[in-house]
Design a protein around this motif. Sequence first.
Motif, PDB file in Angstrom:
ATOM      1  N   GLU A  96       0.930  -1.058  -0.151  1.00 33.80           N
ATOM      2  CA  GLU A  96       0.048  -0.005  -0.132  1.00 33.80           C
ATOM      3  C   GLU A  96       0.835   1.153   0.029  1.00 33.80           C
ATOM      4  N   ALA A  97       1.716   1.114   0.757  1.00 29.99           N
ATOM      5  CA  ALA A  97       2.630   2.533   0.887  1.00 29.99           C
ATOM      6  C   ALA A  97       3.665   2.611  -0.509  1.00 29.99           C
ATOM      7  N   VAL A  98       4.001   1.398  -0.998  1.00 26.64           N
ATOM      8  CA  VAL A  98       4.744   1.601  -2.248  1.00 26.64           C
ATOM      9  C   VAL A  98       3.803   2.288  -3.304  1.00 26.64           C
ATOM     10  N   GLU A  99       2.720   1.529  -3.497  1.00 29.62           N
ATOM     11  CA  GLU A  99       1.729   1.975  -4.535  1.00 29.62           C
ATOM     12  C   GLU A  99       1.235   3.484  -4.376  1.00 29.62           C
ATOM     13  N   LEU A 100       1.041   3.618  -2.927  1.00 30.75           N
ATOM     14  CA  LEU A 100       0.416   5.152  -2.771  1.00 30.75           C
ATOM     15  C   LEU A 100       1.609   6.144  -3.235  1.00 30.75           C
ATOM     16  N   ALA A 101       2.899   5.711  -2.749  1.00 36.11           N
ATOM     17  CA  ALA A 101       4.247   6.651  -3.369  1.00 36.11           C
ATOM     18  C   ALA A 101       4.272   6.934  -4.764  1.00 36.11           C
ATOM     19  N   LYS A 102       3.934   5.928  -5.605  1.00 35.35           N
ATOM     20  CA  LYS A 102       4.029   5.757  -6.953  1.00 35.35           C
ATOM     21  C   LYS A 102       3.117   6.942  -7.334  1.00 35.35           C
ATOM     22  N   VAL A 103       1.827   6.985  -6.791  1.00 38.18           N
ATOM     23  CA  VAL A 103       0.668   7.995  -7.450  1.00 38.18           C
ATOM     24  C   VAL A 103       1.124   9.269  -7.011  1.00 38.18           C
ATOM     25  N   ILE A 104       1.489   9.544  -5.768  1.00 40.84           N
ATOM     26  CA  ILE A 104       1.755  11.053  -5.426  1.00 40.84           C
ATOM     27  C   ILE A 104       2.989  11.456  -5.706  1.00 40.84           C
ATOM     28  N   PHE A 105       4.075  10.874  -5.887  1.00 45.39           N
ATOM     29  CA  PHE A 105       5.346  11.250  -6.324  1.00 45.39           C
ATOM     30  C   PHE A 105       5.257  11.682  -7.926  1.00 45.39           C
ATOM     31  N   LYS A 106       4.424  10.701  -8.832  1.00 42.94           N
ATOM     32  CA  LYS A 106       4.112  11.096  -9.897  1.00 42.94           C
ATOM     33  C   LYS A 106       3.587  12.367 -10.246  1.00 42.94           C
ATOM     34  N   ARG A 107       2.791  12.561  -9.321  1.00 42.07           N
ATOM     35  CA  ARG A 107       2.053  13.981  -9.216  1.00 42.07           C
ATOM     36  C   ARG A 107       2.625  15.140  -8.763  1.00 42.07           C
TER      37      ARG A 107
END
Length: 316
Positions: A96-107
Motif C-alpha cells: 500500500e505504501a509503495v503504490e501510494l508513493a508511486k501515485v503521489i510522487f508522480k503528481r
Amino acid sequence: MAPPLWNDAESKETASARTQGTGSSAVPKNALVRRRSLLFGAAAVGAVGALGAAGCSKVPTGDTLARLKSQGTVRLGIAGEAPYGFIDEDGAFTGEAVELAKVIFKRLGVDSVQPVATEFGSLIPGLKTQQFDVVSAGMYINNERCQEVIFSDPEYQMLDSFIVRKGNPKKLFNYQDAFKAKAKMGTGPAYAEIDYGIAAGYKRDEISIFQDPVAGMNAVEAGRIDFFAGTALTGRDVVRKSTKAEATEAFAPIVDGEKQIDGGGFTFRPTDTELRDAFNVEIHKMKKSGELFRILKPFGFTKDEMTKLTAEELCK
C-alpha cells in the motif's frame, strides 16, 4: 508493521508498528514467507548496503523536491512487510505504501520510485544518513519519533489484535486480560505492542520477540507462547490458513487509562518540510475523493482503517 512508544535504535527499538497485512489478490498468499527470505537473505542485505553507501556520499543538500524532480527518482525506505511494502511473487516491489508513493510522487513530478529494503529498526537511521529520501513503510507516528523526523498525515489508523490458539482458551482480548491470566506474550522486534504489554504490567524480558508474525503464529500453535500481539491487519492475514490459531477481535490498547489508536504515515527528514507539505496536499486530495481507500483496499484495508487523524495530533 508497524508498530511504539520509543525510537528505532539500540534498546529503545523495542517498539513500533506494522507487520503483515490481510489476504487479497494484491498480497500473494506466501508474501510473508517470501518477505523473510528475500529481505533478510545475504544477497538482499548486501544490495541494501551497497545502495546505502552510494546514497550517503552522493546526496546533495538543498531543496529535496527540486532535486528529486531533477533526477526523476525517489528512493523509498521500506521494511519488506506486507501490506506496506514488500516483494511479490514476481520479484516486484509492491504494497500500500509503495503504490501510494508511486501515485503521489508522480503528481509531484517524480516519475520513478526506487524501493530500498531494510530492517524496520534501520529505517529512521537510514533516512537520517541519506540511504533513502523518504520512508514508505506505514510507520506509526508517535511523540518520540517526531523528535527525530517529520511525518505526513497518516494514510491509515490501526487497532491491535492477538493471534491465539483456536477457541481462545485463555480468553485473551486485551493486554490487561493477558497479564492477569499470566499469559506468555510474544510480538515482533521494534513493535509498539512491546510497550503496550509493558503498560499492562509485563516486564520487558518477559516478552518473547519473533522475527515476524508467521514465526509468532508458529510459536502460538506449538504452545511456546499464549498469544502474539500485532495489528488487526496482521491477525486477519496470518491466521487465514491456520487450523490451530485464530485472531481476536480488534481493540484499542490502553496506556495510562487512555485508548491508543495508532496511525501510520510517510517519514521525512526534518529539513524536508516543503517536500512533506507538498506530499500532504496530495494525500488530502486523495482522502477527500476516496482514491486513497481505493489504493489501500486491495491490500486488506477496510473503511475502519481510514482516518482523519493528523500527524500533529499523533506527535503529542
